[in-house]
Design a protein around this motif. Sequence first.
Motif, short mmCIF file in Angstrom:
data_model
loop_
_atom_site.label_atom_id
_atom_site.label_comp_id
_atom_site.label_asym_id
_atom_site.label_seq_id
_atom_site.Cartn_x
_atom_site.Cartn_y
_atom_site.Cartn_z
N LEU A 1 -0.96 10.54 -6.52
CA LEU A 1 -0.32 11.23 -5.40
C LEU A 1 -0.01 12.68 -5.75
N ARG A 2 0.36 12.93 -7.03
CA ARG A 2 0.63 14.30 -7.46
C ARG A 2 -0.63 15.15 -7.39
N MET A 3 -1.75 14.58 -7.81
CA MET A 3 -3.01 15.32 -7.75
C MET A 3 -3.45 15.54 -6.29
N LEU A 4 -3.20 14.53 -5.48
CA LEU A 4 -3.55 14.65 -4.07
C LEU A 4 -2.70 15.75 -3.41
N ALA A 5 -1.42 15.77 -3.76
CA ALA A 5 -0.54 16.81 -3.21
C ALA A 5 -1.02 18.19 -3.63
N LEU A 6 -1.43 18.32 -4.90
CA LEU A 6 -1.93 19.60 -5.40
C LEU A 6 -3.16 20.03 -4.62
N ALA A 7 -4.07 19.07 -4.35
CA ALA A 7 -5.29 19.39 -3.59
C ALA A 7 -4.95 19.85 -2.18
N PHE A 8 -4.03 19.13 -1.52
CA PHE A 8 -3.64 19.51 -0.16
C PHE A 8 -3.03 20.92 -0.12
N LEU A 9 -2.18 21.23 -1.10
CA LEU A 9 -1.52 22.53 -1.11
C LEU A 9 -2.50 23.66 -1.42
N PHE B 1 4.21 15.38 2.01
CA PHE B 1 4.31 13.92 2.15
C PHE B 1 3.87 13.23 0.86
N SER B 2 2.81 13.73 0.24
CA SER B 2 2.31 13.14 -1.02
C SER B 2 3.34 13.31 -2.14
N VAL B 3 3.95 14.52 -2.22
CA VAL B 3 4.99 14.75 -3.24
C VAL B 3 6.17 13.82 -3.03
N LEU B 4 6.59 13.70 -1.77
CA LEU B 4 7.72 12.82 -1.46
C LEU B 4 7.42 11.37 -1.82
N ALA B 5 6.19 10.93 -1.50
CA ALA B 5 5.80 9.55 -1.82
C ALA B 5 5.78 9.33 -3.33
N GLU B 6 5.32 10.35 -4.08
CA GLU B 6 5.29 10.23 -5.54
C GLU B 6 6.71 10.10 -6.10
N VAL B 7 7.61 10.95 -5.63
CA VAL B 7 9.00 10.92 -6.13
C VAL B 7 9.65 9.59 -5.82
N ILE B 8 9.49 9.09 -4.60
CA ILE B 8 10.12 7.83 -4.21
C ILE B 8 9.59 6.67 -5.05
N LEU B 9 8.27 6.61 -5.21
CA LEU B 9 7.70 5.51 -6.00
C LEU B 9 8.08 5.60 -7.46
N SER B 10 8.12 6.85 -7.98
CA SER B 10 8.46 7.03 -9.41
C SER B 10 9.91 6.66 -9.70
N ILE C 1 1.41 -6.52 -10.27
CA ILE C 1 1.06 -5.50 -9.27
C ILE C 1 1.65 -4.15 -9.66
N ARG C 2 2.85 -4.16 -10.19
CA ARG C 2 3.49 -2.90 -10.58
C ARG C 2 2.67 -2.20 -11.66
N GLU C 3 2.17 -2.98 -12.61
CA GLU C 3 1.35 -2.39 -13.68
C GLU C 3 0.03 -1.86 -13.12
N ARG C 4 -0.52 -2.59 -12.21
CA ARG C 4 -1.80 -2.15 -11.63
C ARG C 4 -1.64 -0.88 -10.81
N LEU C 5 -0.45 -0.65 -10.25
CA LEU C 5 -0.23 0.54 -9.44
C LEU C 5 0.43 1.67 -10.22
N SER C 6 0.49 1.53 -11.52
CA SER C 6 1.17 2.54 -12.33
C SER C 6 0.50 3.92 -12.24
N PHE C 7 -0.75 3.93 -11.89
CA PHE C 7 -1.48 5.21 -11.78
C PHE C 7 -1.13 5.96 -10.49
N LEU C 8 -0.51 5.26 -9.52
CA LEU C 8 -0.35 5.82 -8.17
C LEU C 8 0.48 7.11 -8.13
N PRO C 9 1.62 7.22 -8.83
CA PRO C 9 2.37 8.49 -8.77
C PRO C 9 1.55 9.69 -9.22
N PHE C 10 0.80 9.52 -10.30
CA PHE C 10 -0.02 10.63 -10.78
C PHE C 10 -1.11 10.97 -9.75
#
Length: 332
Positions: free
Chosen positions: A64-72, A315-324, A53-62
């Motif tokens: 979230l970073r793109m999502l945060a950029l879009a929101f900002l 929130f997206s940036v925070l989630a990315e940092v925590i997961l990373s 599962i960890r490998e399958r979710l490896s794309f998630l931080p990136f």
Amino acid sequence: MFDFDFTFAYPWMLLLLVLIPVIVAGRYFRLFKKDTSIVFSSVSFFEGYRKSIRERLSFLPFALRMLALAFLIIALARPQKFSSGENVYTEGIDIALVLDISGSMLAEDFKPNRLAAAKKITDSFIGGRTSDQIGLVIFSRDAFTQCPLTIDYAVLRNLLKDIKSGMIEDGTAIGNAIANGINRLKDSRAKSKVMILLTDGVNNAGEVNPVTAAEMAKQFGIRVYSIGIGTIGQAPYPFQTPFGIRYQMVPVEIDEPVLRQISGMTGAKYFRATNNKKLEEIYSEIDRLEKTRVEVTSYRSRKELFPLWIYLGLFSVLAEVILSKTYLRRLP
């Protein structure tokens, strides 16, 4: 009535969203071109291997970073919501229709006769109103409330249709009729109270003097529009004889001075209707004079929505940092 518009104060900032697909494409291009550090002559070693599962979710931080950029970027464009609408205020009018149904109303100087013409044109008048309370009083030797104040125009028009001469003992009690109309209107809270009195005769019955009744109406703030209905001179009147209906010319006697005095005292007008068309014009004029006052206030308000998008971005940036740094942490 309400209307909502969604817009941006700086819509040109949204062009920065083009950066996101460019960054995504660059990332995957680099991953695709990256050389492996270990070369295997065969991949049979990895057969049957399933990603965790960890490998399958490896794309998630990136992601979230793109999502945060879009929101900002959206927050920088300052999204706004405009609400516009109208506040409608109506000032209703209460109207008492006071109709003479004495025997003389069967005279045929109006077509088919005075009463039928008055009923038809009164019905049209009712049909032209929208938010006013209207009541109906009929009179001859005495006065009677046919319908109290109502906004149920269908019921009112049906009761008007049922009116006929002979429902009350013959005579003309104008004073009593006005007094009855006052009783219908005196407790009204409407800003405007109006009585429309239609008669073809001279007061010859009842306990209340017409002028005294007009003084009472004035005290209650009721305007009395009076209409004298009948041609000038003589009018044909149908008489039942052993040989059928015979017509005889009878004098038209309307106490115009008293009707003028009644209307003048109450701040209204007196009218003389000599035919169907003239009566229709009189009702149209009263309709114009006593229109319901409608005030429409337009408004437009703005609400800033960018704080919501900033919070989503943070929130997206925070989630990315925590997961990373925790579950999806990558070893060098």
